[in-house]
Design an enzyme around this catalytic site. Structure first.
Site: not given
Length: 266
Positions: A141, A154
């Site tokens: 990401s 995350y």
């Protein structure tokens, strides 16, 4: 026996994983679809089989948070010599304040996004190195590069995926194995609802369709990129960032502390 290369895709029941499965079948691969939702996997498999009759589509239902299921997928990667590509896509997100978070949920995020990714990459790498060829694609990401901007656990797992991929590429490339980290920005998938975020509240000019993301990621793989950031307009910006990071290397471990600290101590 099929002469087509085979890919194993995790998180294949929807979103990015399902698009990868679709694109890889179109590119001439057989695929092994891995996810928890067997009904959705079978629906996808039936569609792909109907559109590409010469392909072999296999459903491998597995909850990667279950040790026995994870072990079955690892064994498949180690033992099936036809598998030439792993797409390490399964993952979960989070939202909200760190101090209000459920520690068990945070542990689950770390397990799926980091531990499971590592174990599957290792299982695939063992087989690929033994054969002298293969490709591992790890889905990270852009939050890995934006630690001030998102839920901390995350994004920390995605920073791990990026570092793992870069290091693996250095180790495995001389032995015939490619490693690519794909860093999506905001992508239209079910991960938003699952993490408690309303996708309608996201800026539409920042939300990429999963199909466009995967097409760009596959193009980046063909271009030989170790790190692919589909939304980044200027590839040289990443090259410059990476080069600057590498230039820090000779100064990161030295016998004495930097002068500014020595002066502060004095």
């Amino acid at each position: 026996m099929s002469a087509r290369p085979k890919a194993l895709v995790t998180g294949a029941s929807s979103g990015i994983g399902a698009v990868y499965a679709d694109r890889l079948v179109r590119l001439g691969h057989d695929v092994v679809l891995v996810a928890r939702d067997e009904a959705r996997l079978r629906a996808l498999a039936e569609r792909l089989q109907g559109e590409h009759g010469d392909a072999r589509i296999e459903v491998l239902r597995a909850d990667l948070l279950d040790r026995a299921d994870l072990a079955r997928v690892e064994a498949r990667l180690r033992d099936d010599d036809a598998i030439a590509l792993l797409v390490n896509n399964a993952g979960i997100s989070a939202a909200g304040s760190f101090i209000d978070a459920d520690p068990d949920k945070l542990e689950t995020i770390i397990t799926l996004n980091a531990t499971v990714v590592t174990r599957l990459a290792l299982a695939a790498a063992k087989r690929f190195v033994a054969r002298g060829s293969g490709t591992i694609v790890n889905i990270g990401s852009v939050t890995a590069l934006m630690p001030e901007s998102f839920e901390p656990v995350y994004l920390a797992t995605k920073a791990y995926v990026l570092a793992l991929s870069q290091s693996l590429q250095q180790q495995l490339e001389p032995r015939g194995v490619r490693v690519q980290a794909v860093l999506p920005g905001m992508t239209r998938t079910e991960i938003w609802e699952r993490s408690g975020v309303d996708p309608q509240a996201l800026p539409p000019d920042m939300l990429m369709e999963a199909s466009e993301l995967v097409d760009a990621a596959l193009a980046g793989l063909d271009m030989g990129e170790t790190v692919t950031i589909p939304s980044l307009p200027d590839a040289e910006a990443w090259d410059e960032f990476n080069a600057q990071r590498r230039r820090l290397g000779p100064f990161l471990s030295r016998r004495h502390a930097a002068e500014r600290y020595r002066l502060a101590i004095e």
